[in-house]
Design a protein around this motif. Structure first.
Motif, mmCIF file in Angstrom:
data_model
loop_
_atom_site.group_PDB
_atom_site.id
_atom_site.type_symbol
_atom_site.label_atom_id
_atom_site.label_comp_id
_atom_site.label_asym_id
_atom_site.label_seq_id
_atom_site.Cartn_x
_atom_site.Cartn_y
_atom_site.Cartn_z
ATOM 1 N N ILE A 35 0.821 -1.193 0.000
ATOM 2 C CA ILE A 35 0.000 0.000 0.000
ATOM 3 C C ILE A 35 0.872 1.267 0.000
ATOM 4 O O ILE A 35 0.497 2.278 -0.594
ATOM 5 N N LEU A 36 1.991 1.197 0.702
ATOM 6 C CA LEU A 36 2.909 2.324 0.741
ATOM 7 C C LEU A 36 3.455 2.608 -0.671
ATOM 8 O O LEU A 36 3.626 3.776 -1.047
ATOM 9 N N ASP A 37 3.673 1.564 -1.444
ATOM 10 C CA ASP A 37 4.124 1.742 -2.817
ATOM 11 C C ASP A 37 3.077 2.470 -3.666
ATOM 12 O O ASP A 37 3.418 3.335 -4.494
ATOM 13 N N VAL A 38 1.835 2.138 -3.457
ATOM 14 C CA VAL A 38 0.748 2.769 -4.207
ATOM 15 C C VAL A 38 0.639 4.244 -3.829
ATOM 16 O O VAL A 38 0.490 5.122 -4.687
ATOM 17 N N ILE A 39 0.728 4.552 -2.550
ATOM 18 C CA ILE A 39 0.630 5.947 -2.084
ATOM 19 C C ILE A 39 1.822 6.740 -2.628
ATOM 20 O O ILE A 39 1.670 7.868 -3.102
ATOM 21 N N LEU A 40 3.001 6.145 -2.561
ATOM 22 C CA LEU A 40 4.183 6.810 -3.095
ATOM 23 C C LEU A 40 4.064 7.030 -4.598
ATOM 24 O O LEU A 40 4.417 8.093 -5.123
ATOM 25 N N MET A 41 3.544 6.035 -5.309
ATOM 26 C CA MET A 41 3.330 6.156 -6.757
ATOM 27 C C MET A 41 2.326 7.259 -7.056
ATOM 28 O O MET A 41 2.537 8.067 -7.963
ATOM 29 N N VAL A 42 1.239 7.368 -6.321
ATOM 30 C CA VAL A 42 0.227 8.414 -6.525
ATOM 31 C C VAL A 42 0.841 9.783 -6.252
ATOM 32 O O VAL A 42 0.594 10.746 -6.983
ATOM 33 N N CYS A 43 1.661 9.889 -5.204
ATOM 34 C CA CYS A 43 2.314 11.172 -4.887
ATOM 35 C C CYS A 43 3.265 11.586 -6.002
ATOM 36 O O CYS A 43 3.317 12.757 -6.395
ATOM 37 N N ILE A 44 4.050 10.621 -6.515
ATOM 38 C CA ILE A 44 4.981 10.933 -7.604
ATOM 39 C C ILE A 44 4.221 11.338 -8.860
ATOM 40 O O ILE A 44 4.577 12.316 -9.537
ATOM 41 N N ILE A 45 3.152 10.612 -9.184
ATOM 42 C CA ILE A 45 2.340 10.959 -10.354
ATOM 43 C C ILE A 45 1.719 12.337 -10.181
ATOM 44 O O ILE A 45 1.703 13.146 -11.113
ATOM 45 N N ASN A 46 1.217 12.625 -8.973
ATOM 46 C CA ASN A 46 0.616 13.932 -8.682
ATOM 47 C C ASN A 46 1.673 15.035 -8.817
ATOM 48 O O ASN A 46 1.424 16.093 -9.398
#
Length: 164
Positions: free
Chosen positions: A1-12
């Motif tokens: 889940i941390l990977d997904v949140i980090l990925m969303v932050c990077i994409i944002n």
């Protein structure tokens, strides 16, 4: 889940950077267009000023190259001075604007006279104060034969019209 949140932050973050770059690019393009229009206006003004200073055929030559030189064998030059204009000129009446208006009217009448077909070989060179300078025999593209005296006859006729 941390990977997904980090990925969303990077994409944002990347999306935000892309948007900022797109906005800056748009603003830069708008400023470039404004500056281009200003440059075109200044170029137009410079061309018009050059046309006021030198004859049209010289302007055409100067737009092709940076220098202009031409010898002429038979040229007539006239300096027409409006006599007693300095005595007539007075800044006490409307700050001299009325005197300048009268001078402008006279010079405009001289210019209008030069626009007539009978004076097509005469070119206005410049106006300095109340002195009007014009010349004939300079323009090789003139419709009359420059080797004859016809342009000088036109110049004398122009002077006689100025006097009357």
């Amino acid at each position: 889940i941390l990977d997904v949140i980090l990925m969303v932050c990077i994409i944002n973050f990347l999306n935000r950077e892309f948007e900022v770059c797109a906005r800056l690019n748009f603003r830069t393009n708008i400023l470039a267009q404004v500056h281009y229009c200003e440059i075109e206006d200044l170029k137009s003004q410079a061309d018009q000023l050059l046309s006021n200073i030198v004859p049209d055929h010289v302007v055409a030559e100067l737009q092709q190259s940076q220098s202009y030189s031409e010898n002429h064998e038979m040229v007539g030059v006239v300096f027409a001075n409006i006599t007693n204009f300095t005595e007539f000129y007075s800044e006490s009446y409307e700050g001299g604007l009325e005197c300048i208006r009268v001078l402008n009217e006279l010079i405009s009448d001289f210019d209008d006279m030069l626009d007539r077909d009978e004076f097509n070989c005469i070119e206005k060179i410049k106006t300095i104060g109340a002195t009007y300078m014009c010349a004939s025999g300079l323009n090789a593209a003139c419709s009359t034969d420059l080797t004859s005296n016809s342009h000088l006859v036109s110049l004398v006729q122009f002077c006689m019209r100025l006097h009357s």
